[in-house]
Design a protein around this motif. Structure first.
Motif, PDB file in Angstrom:
ATOM      1  N   GLN A  43     -67.641  63.408  47.460  1.00 19.88           N
ATOM      2  CA  GLN A  43     -67.378  62.428  46.410  1.00 19.88           C
ATOM      3  C   GLN A  43     -66.534  61.262  46.943  1.00 19.88           C
ATOM      4  O   GLN A  43     -66.394  60.253  46.265  1.00 19.88           O
TER       5      GLN A  43
ATOM      6  N   GLY B 220     -66.158  67.817  41.150  1.00 22.31           N
ATOM      7  CA  GLY B 220     -64.801  67.992  41.670  1.00 22.31           C
ATOM      8  C   GLY B 220     -64.772  68.856  42.922  1.00 22.31           C
ATOM      9  O   GLY B 220     -63.848  68.770  43.724  1.00 22.31           O
TER      10      GLY B 220
ATOM     11  N   TYR C  14     -61.943  70.667  38.979  1.00 18.34           N
ATOM     12  CA  TYR C  14     -63.296  70.988  38.545  1.00 18.34           C
ATOM     13  C   TYR C  14     -63.468  70.323  37.182  1.00 18.34           C
ATOM     14  O   TYR C  14     -62.595  70.457  36.320  1.00 18.34           O
ATOM     15  N   ARG C  15     -64.555  69.598  37.037  1.00 13.11           N
ATOM     16  CA  ARG C  15     -64.875  68.853  35.808  1.00 13.11           C
ATOM     17  C   ARG C  15     -63.887  69.149  34.658  1.00 13.11           C
ATOM     18  O   ARG C  15     -63.942  70.212  34.057  1.00 13.11           O
TER      19      ARG C  15
ATOM     20  N   ALA D  83     -62.338  62.065  38.673  1.00 14.09           N
ATOM     21  CA  ALA D  83     -61.425  61.765  37.573  1.00 14.09           C
ATOM     22  C   ALA D  83     -62.045  60.811  36.544  1.00 14.09           C
ATOM     23  O   ALA D  83     -61.337  60.016  35.935  1.00 14.09           O
TER      24      ALA D  83
HETATM   25  S1  SMO Z   1     -62.978  67.294  38.458  1.00 16.15           S
HETATM   26 MO1  SMO Z   1     -63.412  65.411  38.967  1.00 16.15          MO
HETATM   27  O1  SMO Z   1     -64.400  65.273  40.302  1.00 16.15           O
HETATM   28  O2  SMO Z   1     -61.927  64.671  38.958  1.00 16.15           O
END
Ligand code: SMO
Length: 734
Positions: free
Chosen positions: A183, A215, A327-328, A491
């Motif tokens: 990510q 996440g 996590y999400r 986030a």
């Molecule tokens: S749980 Mo997210 O990728 O901040």
């Protein structure tokens, strides 16, 4: 549409690519007595095998220092003298095929000392307190005090694509290219440079198509760094693709915390003080956002309610388990769960309808922007309106009437409410919008994408500014060599912050283009319209320049922008504060009397995610989040036994929601724009899973209230309910 045209890391096959496989610790803790790689090294196809001692001194990965006084263990690519968790990488085998590497890993001799029982990790690495007002005094004067304790199951983020990395070293360019399912490509580059002791310029990170993340791919992993190290040292391409089981054991987990709260209310039915104790397990190493779940859970309290006095304490301890990360939702579902369970208990203690109790305690819209007792600033929102709209869309009053009738018929059914607030979208992000030499328009973002449809939304934002159809705009992301340095996708920040950067860069590009065109056409820059064909004088439609002509002109006059484009505008957008999404969820559940199996009949969600860029993508995000929230409430749980052995090592043991588990969903919006970013957008990526678990748990507890049940832990399976119905009133009572 599933077309099979994506390029994921496992699809990349450079010539002479080697395959790396990890031997992982079979034990949660222990002192390594013997680690002998000689048989593995001699096995067919094996090119190299490494233990932790073979790697030499390496640097650490960064951990976000969000709270003071954190204690951070070393970042180890491979275990050395001790192991700290089942699944921890102990050795890396590199072979000409993945199968040969797997075979050789089986030949490694690994044994442990029969030392007296190792105490195991239990060090507190994170602690923090948020405290405002005379909490003790207010509890003394309270009309009623209610308490809850919630045990959150550990969850596995479970993206469709497990983790993967591919490294190649180019000796002529002295460049290490690492394809990573991540990510955060730019941060991965900085981390890899720090770990390997290289300059950041010597590393290029590329996130090709990434099959989801939630996440779980937000931080660099020991495995990622090991692959990069091996490619760099062997001077050959090295690839590693994790398996589902390896990810269940060694990718970061989410949730897992224990939260305890006490709420004091006065005789008017108003919340007056809150105490909360949050204990979050951390695992055996800290990923970049290790403290985020606990910190979010703490700072979000008391959610959308007016409570002037709070005492919130957070403790995060190291544990002999997989690392716990974001996590999400990352702490947001935990905060919502604690407040919403407390709200239901308080309503019950006061003999008020749960909706009425919430109505009395929600912050009024005029109070926003509002400084919360944990020091946060709620930017905008209308929580009473959310509650009213959700109740109206769900037919709340009718549901309550039906519930009485159904109960008389012997049915077990419940209705649950939850209202959440969610911080999302702060800090900075970058974008470059360019007119290419052949007249095409391109967005390059410092953010990244893992299947959210970000290219579509970012193209729309730039297209709106430039007046062109969105399909005229291509979007580049995820490659540190071709995109501006940025934070990445996490986030729930990408549209609000990354999108604002795209908006600003597109405005700058439009401004530059108009100025150039005005000079050529002999009119004023402000007197030009832009559309898919190009730039046209508002006063004289015959004065017109196509995008291609403008590009050619810029090139001829040697005015071209960066990266060889005809014109380029780069912007870094910094939000002036944090955006807070919010929402209200109503869950209807019924329970089978014989088996205890719960059925979610319908979920109604009304979410305030600020200004919406693409309604279809938003709907998809909310539904996906809802499914994961339902999985959390009813199905998912990572289980370790008392020795730290993982009992949920495959999807046969770890239950994910399937299509047939998804209930009917009513989803609606109520938008209050965020004043803190250029788009007025708020986050939606996590919203769907923040309020849903609490609404489902509240609905199940409501359904089971005739049995005297006042608390039930997730995941609420048929067995959990069956046992609860048979054991009668809950033990933990106020
Ligand atoms: S749980 Mo997210 O990728 O901040």
């Amino acid at each position: 549409m599933l077309a099979g045209r994506g390029t994921f890391i496992d699809d990349l096959a450079p010539q002479d690519c080697l395959h790396l496989v990890f031997l992982r610790s079979p034990r949660a803790r222990g002192i390594v007595r013997q680690l002998d790689l000689s048989d593995a090294r001699a096995a067919p196809g094996v090119v190299a095998a490494f233990s932790g001692d073979d790697l030499g001194a390496l640097g650490d990965a960064a951990v976000n220092p969000l709270l003071p006084g954190m204690r951070i263990p070393r970042f180890r690519l491979l275990a050395t003298d001790r192991v700290y968790a089942v699944g921890q990488p102990v050795a890396a085998i590199v072979a000409t095929s993945a199968l040969d590497a797997v075979h050789a890993a089986g030949l490694v001799k690994l044994s442990f000392d029969h030392a007296p029982e190792e105490p195991g990790l239990q060090e507190e690495a994170v602690s923090h307190a948020w405290s405002t007002g005379d909490v003790e005094g207010l509890f003394q004067t309270a009309h009623r005090i209610v308490q809850v304790k919630v045990q959150h199951a550990r969850l596995a983020p479970s993206a469709i694509e497990p983790r993967a990395a591919l490294g190649t070293w180019n000796n002529d360019e002295r460049l290490l290219t690492v394809w990573l399912a991540t990510q955060t490509p730019h941060r991965a580059r900085t981390d890899l440079a720090g770990i390997l002791g290289l300059d950041a310029e010597q590393i290029r990170v590329i996130a090709p198509d990434v099959g989801g993340a939630f996440g779980g791919k937000a931080s660099i992993y020991p495995e990622d760094a090991m692959v990069a190290w091996a490619a760099w040292n062997l001077r050959r391409p090295v690839k590693w693709c994790s398996t589902r089981s390896d990810d269940l054991a060694a990718a970061t987990h989410g949730r897992g915390g224990t939260t305890e709260g006490e709420l004091a209310v006065n005789s008017a039915g108003r919340m007056i003080a809150l105490r909360a104790r949050l204990e979050f397990p951390l695992g055996h190493w800290l990923p970049f956002s290790a403290v985020v779940p606990g910190r979010n859970a703490g700072r979000i309290l008391p959610g959308p309610y007016r409570v002037e006095a709070v005492d919130v304490r957070l403790s995060g301890k190291l544990t002999n388990t997989a690392s716990v990360g974001i996590y999400r939702g990352a702490g947001r579902p935990e905060a919502a769960m604690l407040m919403e369970r407390l709200a239901d208990k308080a309503a019950c203690a006061l003999d008020l309808d749960p909706a009425e109790f919430r109505r009395r305690n929600l912050l009024a819209p005029e109070a926003l922007p509002y400084r919360t007792p944990t020091g946060e600033t709620l930017d905008s929102g209308d929580y009473p309106a959310l509650l009213a709209k959700a109740c109206q869309r769900a037919g709340y009053d009718t549901l309550r009437r039906e519930q009485r009738a159904r109960r008389e018929r012997g049915e077990i059914c419940g209705v649950g409410l939850s209202i959440y607030t969610e911080p999302c979208g702060e800090g900075w992000e970058s974008a470059t919008v360019s007119l290419t030499v052949d007249g095409a328009l391109m967005v390059a973002t410092g953010s990244s994408a893992q299947g959210q449809g970000r290219e579509t939304a970012f193209a729309q934002i730039a297209a709106d500014v430039l007046g062109v159809p969105p399909d005229r705009i291509s979007v580049r992301h995820g490659d540190t060599a071709t995109t501006p340095a940025g934070i990445g996708a996490l986030a729930s920040r990408s549209t609000a912050i990354g999108g604002s950067a795209v908006l600003r860069a597109a405005e700058s590009l439009r401004h530059m283009a108009c100025r150039e065109a005005a000079g050529i056409l002999g009119c004023s820059a402000t007197g030009l319209a832009t559309d898919g064909d190009g730039l046209t004088s508002l006063g004289d439609p015959n004065r017109m320049l196509s995008w291609r002509e403008l590009a050619a002109h810029c090139l001829a006059s040697d005015r071209q922008g960066t990266d060889g484009h005809a014109l380029s505008a780069s912007e870094v957008f910094r939000a002036s504060g944090e955006a807070w999404s919010s929402g209200c969820c109503v869950a209807q559940v019924s329970v089978d009397l014989e088996t205890g199996v719960p059925r979610v009949e319908r979920i109604t969600m009304v979410d305030d995610i600020g200004v919406v860029v693409n309604p279809m993508l938003v709907e998809g995000q909310l539904h996906g989040g809802m499914a994961q929230g339902l999985g959390e409430a009813l199905m998912e749980k990572i289980v370790y036994d008392t020795d730290g052995q993982l009992l949920t090592g495959s999807l046969l043991d770890y239950a994910l929601p399937r299509a047939a588990d998804i209930p009917a969903v009513v989803s609606d919006r109520l938008s209050t724009p965020s004043p803190f970013n250029a788009l007025g957008a708020k986050g939606v990526g996590e919203a769907g899973c923040v309020g849903v678990p609490a609404a489902i748990v509240n609905a199940v507890v409501d359904a089971l209230s005739p049995f005297g049940i006042t608390q039930i832990d997730m995941p609420i399976t048929g067995e959990t309910i069956w046992r609860a119905m048979r054991s009668g009133p809950s033990m933990a009572e106020e």
